[in-house]
Design a protein around this motif. Structure first.
Motif, mmCIF file in Angstrom:
data_model
loop_
_atom_site.group_PDB
_atom_site.id
_atom_site.type_symbol
_atom_site.label_atom_id
_atom_site.label_comp_id
_atom_site.label_asym_id
_atom_site.label_seq_id
_atom_site.Cartn_x
_atom_site.Cartn_y
_atom_site.Cartn_z
ATOM 1 N N MET A 1 0.828 -1.201 0.000
ATOM 2 C CA MET A 1 0.000 0.000 0.000
ATOM 3 C C MET A 1 0.866 1.256 0.000
ATOM 4 S SD MET A 1 -3.027 1.054 2.686
ATOM 5 C CE MET A 1 -3.913 -0.457 2.316
ATOM 6 N N ALA A 2 1.951 1.230 0.768
ATOM 7 C CA ALA A 2 2.844 2.393 0.829
ATOM 8 C C ALA A 2 3.479 2.663 -0.533
ATOM 9 C CB ALA A 2 3.926 2.163 1.886
ATOM 10 N N LEU A 3 3.888 1.608 -1.236
ATOM 11 C CA LEU A 3 4.471 1.795 -2.571
ATOM 12 C C LEU A 3 3.446 2.387 -3.534
ATOM 13 C CD1 LEU A 3 6.537 -1.500 -3.023
ATOM 14 C CD2 LEU A 3 7.439 0.820 -2.795
ATOM 15 N N GLY A 4 2.199 1.886 -3.467
ATOM 16 C CA GLY A 4 1.167 2.401 -4.362
ATOM 17 C C GLY A 4 0.845 3.852 -4.103
ATOM 18 N N PHE A 5 0.669 4.222 -2.834
ATOM 19 C CA PHE A 5 0.345 5.611 -2.516
ATOM 20 C C PHE A 5 1.539 6.529 -2.757
ATOM 21 C CE2 PHE A 5 -3.296 3.727 -0.364
ATOM 22 C CZ PHE A 5 -4.298 4.636 -0.698
ATOM 23 N N ALA A 6 2.753 6.006 -2.596
ATOM 24 C CA ALA A 6 3.943 6.812 -2.912
ATOM 25 C C ALA A 6 3.954 7.180 -4.391
ATOM 26 C CB ALA A 6 5.214 6.044 -2.545
ATOM 27 N N TYR A 7 3.504 6.239 -5.248
ATOM 28 C CA TYR A 7 3.427 6.557 -6.680
ATOM 29 C C TYR A 7 2.490 7.727 -6.937
ATOM 30 C CZ TYR A 7 1.773 6.497 -11.439
ATOM 31 O OH TYR A 7 1.400 6.895 -12.694
ATOM 32 N N PHE A 8 1.306 7.711 -6.312
ATOM 33 C CA PHE A 8 0.336 8.784 -6.544
ATOM 34 C C PHE A 8 0.870 10.132 -6.051
ATOM 35 C CE2 PHE A 8 -2.592 5.054 -6.203
ATOM 36 C CZ PHE A 8 -2.960 5.042 -7.525
ATOM 37 N N VAL A 9 1.595 10.117 -4.937
ATOM 38 C CA VAL A 9 2.162 11.363 -4.417
ATOM 39 C C VAL A 9 3.214 11.906 -5.375
ATOM 40 C CG1 VAL A 9 3.549 12.373 -2.565
ATOM 41 C CG2 VAL A 9 1.683 10.806 -2.001
ATOM 42 N N VAL A 10 4.116 11.041 -5.828
ATOM 43 C CA VAL A 10 5.177 11.468 -6.743
ATOM 44 C C VAL A 10 4.585 11.904 -8.082
ATOM 45 C CG1 VAL A 10 7.220 10.699 -8.023
ATOM 46 C CG2 VAL A 10 6.919 10.036 -5.633
ATOM 47 N N ASP A 11 3.569 11.184 -8.555
ATOM 48 C CA ASP A 11 2.932 11.528 -9.831
ATOM 49 C C ASP A 11 2.298 12.913 -9.775
ATOM 50 O OD1 ASP A 11 1.933 10.848 -12.519
ATOM 51 O OD2 ASP A 11 -0.022 10.819 -11.556
ATOM 52 N N ASN A 12 1.566 13.213 -8.708
ATOM 53 C CA ASN A 12 0.936 14.530 -8.579
ATOM 54 C C ASN A 12 1.972 15.636 -8.448
ATOM 55 O OD1 ASN A 12 -1.714 13.574 -8.708
ATOM 56 N ND2 ASN A 12 -1.795 13.171 -6.513
ATOM 57 N N ALA A 13 3.049 15.369 -7.702
ATOM 58 C CA ALA A 13 4.107 16.377 -7.544
ATOM 59 C C ALA A 13 4.805 16.643 -8.874
ATOM 60 C CB ALA A 13 5.112 15.913 -6.488
ATOM 61 N N ALA A 14 5.101 15.584 -9.625
ATOM 62 C CA ALA A 14 5.775 15.759 -10.918
ATOM 63 C C ALA A 14 4.880 16.496 -11.903
ATOM 64 C CB ALA A 14 6.167 14.393 -11.484
ATOM 65 N N LEU A 15 3.575 16.187 -11.893
ATOM 66 C CA LEU A 15 2.654 16.871 -12.808
ATOM 67 C C LEU A 15 2.556 18.348 -12.459
ATOM 68 C CD1 LEU A 15 0.741 16.331 -15.181
ATOM 69 C CD2 LEU A 15 -1.096 15.978 -13.526
ATOM 70 N N ALA A 16 2.571 18.673 -11.164
ATOM 71 C CA ALA A 16 2.546 20.079 -10.752
ATOM 72 C C ALA A 16 3.818 20.798 -11.199
ATOM 73 C CB ALA A 16 2.393 20.175 -9.239
ATOM 74 N N MET A 17 4.944 20.123 -11.070
ATOM 75 C CA MET A 17 6.211 20.720 -11.526
ATOM 76 C C MET A 17 6.198 20.933 -13.035
ATOM 77 S SD MET A 17 8.364 21.257 -8.996
ATOM 78 C CE MET A 17 10.007 21.172 -9.696
ATOM 79 N N GLY A 18 5.639 19.979 -13.764
ATOM 80 C CA GLY A 18 5.583 20.123 -15.215
ATOM 81 C C GLY A 18 4.639 21.216 -15.655
ATOM 82 N N SER A 19 3.594 21.491 -14.861
ATOM 83 C CA SER A 19 2.604 22.494 -15.238
ATOM 84 C C SER A 19 3.187 23.896 -15.261
ATOM 85 C CB SER A 19 1.408 22.437 -14.274
ATOM 86 O OG SER A 19 0.731 21.208 -14.403
ATOM 87 N N PHE A 20 4.131 24.202 -14.349
ATOM 88 C CA PHE A 20 4.713 25.547 -14.368
ATOM 89 C C PHE A 20 6.143 25.562 -14.894
ATOM 90 C CE2 PHE A 20 5.561 24.117 -9.956
ATOM 91 C CZ PHE A 20 6.928 24.319 -9.880
ATOM 92 N N GLY A 21 6.556 24.485 -15.596
ATOM 93 C CA GLY A 21 7.823 24.508 -16.305
ATOM 94 C C GLY A 21 9.013 24.001 -15.540
ATOM 95 N N GLY A 22 8.812 23.461 -14.331
ATOM 96 C CA GLY A 22 9.934 22.932 -13.563
ATOM 97 C C GLY A 22 10.526 21.684 -14.183
ATOM 98 N N TYR A 23 9.665 20.844 -14.768
ATOM 99 C CA TYR A 23 10.080 19.640 -15.486
ATOM 100 C C TYR A 23 9.600 19.747 -16.921
ATOM 101 C CZ TYR A 23 10.865 17.223 -10.985
ATOM 102 O OH TYR A 23 11.301 16.846 -9.747
ATOM 103 N N PRO A 24 10.288 19.117 -17.877
ATOM 104 C CA PRO A 24 9.722 18.996 -19.226
ATOM 105 C C PRO A 24 8.410 18.214 -19.146
ATOM 106 C CG PRO A 24 12.057 18.440 -19.241
ATOM 107 C CD PRO A 24 11.666 18.584 -17.797
ATOM 108 N N PRO A 25 7.402 18.569 -19.942
ATOM 109 C CA PRO A 25 6.086 17.919 -19.844
ATOM 110 C C PRO A 25 6.140 16.402 -19.950
ATOM 111 C CG PRO A 25 5.945 19.878 -21.207
ATOM 112 C CD PRO A 25 7.401 19.679 -20.915
ATOM 113 N N PHE A 26 6.935 15.867 -20.889
ATOM 114 C CA PHE A 26 7.024 14.410 -21.053
ATOM 115 C C PHE A 26 7.582 13.760 -19.799
ATOM 116 C CE2 PHE A 26 9.251 10.516 -22.207
ATOM 117 C CZ PHE A 26 8.286 9.839 -22.948
ATOM 118 N N LEU A 27 8.630 14.357 -19.236
ATOM 119 C CA LEU A 27 9.234 13.817 -18.025
ATOM 120 C C LEU A 27 8.270 13.886 -16.851
ATOM 121 C CD1 LEU A 27 11.914 12.702 -16.834
ATOM 122 C CD2 LEU A 27 12.496 15.051 -16.224
#
Length: 365
Positions: free
Chosen positions: A317-343
């Motif tokens: 369960m911890a691994l699964g929820f860790a994925y959702f946390v990292v996914d949301n954080a990465a998408l937020a970073m990509g939205s304002f240009g912190g990460y390339p959109p594909f990454l």
């Protein structure tokens, strides 16, 4: 048998059926609980406009449920994975399958196949149902659950800039020179972006150039004076083409429509990082269902009588929820240009794919 990725047909259907039943059972439970909690906070606002009643509450539920299904389907797959694998482990069915010569990957293969089908269904559901529900619900919320304008192409909460000035509207209907804005606010700003004048009107149409506010009320901030006018033209530099582009809501567009919007923005040199990240996530989001059997597989193996089954389930369960946390954080970073959109859209998926495979191989294979 060892050369086949899937076990026997009978065992594959048995595991897939067990998995599907648990996915939908968990999903129904989550949606019902979350919908009930949502209604506790929203019912008063829905019933506030005169004439609203039970039909409007049912309409809200019909628009909100697709959003909840889309958002929590991956969580349902994760929880269903843990429930299914823990049950198989407790009943010694995993031990029996491994004693028959099946590898850990072969045990998980029916679950991965089912998760892949769920991912395809999720993508189709998002494109055909969720995008339309998002658009309609936002337009309805913008008019405070009153009557939604009947024109096609209704968009909600539109904010446009004309230099330092800001033109905002609760809803936008039509396109091109036939655009109609409702519940309009014009903020004229001076030095330091300080508002010097605010104008409110129920409706605005294109005046070629500018936008004609009908029966506006103007408030002069400096003199604290309120004035009622017949008409007022503002935003002379705002063209219908600019408004069509700036009023885009990515959540209300399908995959192909969003692709065309991104091309239009890039053609005029506009920033598209947020929309591009959203576009890539339309694919990687549903595919996250494929990761859940892999991340939850740690609960399937190891003897149940060893006393570590509960710990293994918590780790999954911890691994699964860790994925959702990292996914949301990465998408937020990509939205304002912190990460390339594909990454931003794909890095969490491939990272946790490697993590899941590593855990599975080192512990069982």
């Amino acid at each position: 048998m060892q050369l086949d990725f899937f076990p026997s047909r009978t065992l594959t259907l048995y595991l897939a059926k067990m998995f599907v039943v648990r996915i939908f059972a968990v999903l129904v439970m989550l949606v019902l609980v979350l919908m009930a909690l949502d209604l506790l906070g929203s019912t008063g606002k829905i019933l506030e406009p005169e004439g609203n009643g039970q039909a409007e509450i049912i309409k809200y539920v019909g628009l909100r449920i697709p959003q909840l299904i889309s958002r929590f389907l991956p969580y349902s797959v994760l929880l269903a994975t843990l429930i299914t694998l823990v049950t198989l482990n407790q009943n010694s069915e995993v031990v029996a399958m491994k004693a028959a010569g099946l590898s850990a990957h072969q045990v998980l293969a029916p679950l991965l196949l089912t998760a892949g089908v769920i991912a395809v269904i999720s993508f189709t559901f998002n494109e055909r149902v969720v995008t339309r529900a998002n658009s309609t619900l936002k337009a309805w919320e913008a008019v405070e659950y009153g009557e939604i304008p009947q024109q096609t192409g209704t968009r909600a909460n539109v904010i446009l800039t004309d230099g330092t000035n800001v033109l905002s509207a609760a809803t936008l209907t039509g396109s091109g020179e036939n655009i109609v804005l409702t519940n309009v606010t014009w903020d004229a700003r001076g030095a330091g972006f300080i508002v010097t004048e605010q104008v409110r009107a129920e409706r605005a149409v294109f005046a070629a150039p500018g936008w004609r506010l009908e029966n506006p009320t103007r408030f002069e901030v400096g003199g604290a004076e309120l004035e009622q006018l017949e008409t007022l033209v503002v935003g002379a530099n705002l063209t219908p083409e600019q408004i069509d582009l700036e009023a885009i809501d990515p959540d209300g567009q399908s995959f192909l429509e969003l692709s065309e919007t991104i091309d239009s923005f890039e053609a005029i040199g506009r920033r598209t990082s947020e929309m591009r990240a959203n576009w890539w996530h339309r694919i990687s989001g549903p595919l996250s269902a494929l990761l859940m059997p892999l991340l939850g597989s740690v609960a399937a193996f190891g003897l149940a009588r060893s006393g570590q089954l509960f710990v293994r389930a918590i780790i999954g369960m911890a691994l699964g929820f860790a994925y959702f946390v990292v996914d949301n954080a990465a998408l937020a970073m990509g939205s304002f240009g912190g990460y390339p959109p594909f990454l931003a859209a794909w890095a969490p998926f491939f990272l946790f794919l490697l993590v899941g495979e590593t855990v599975l191989i080192r512990t069982e294979e």
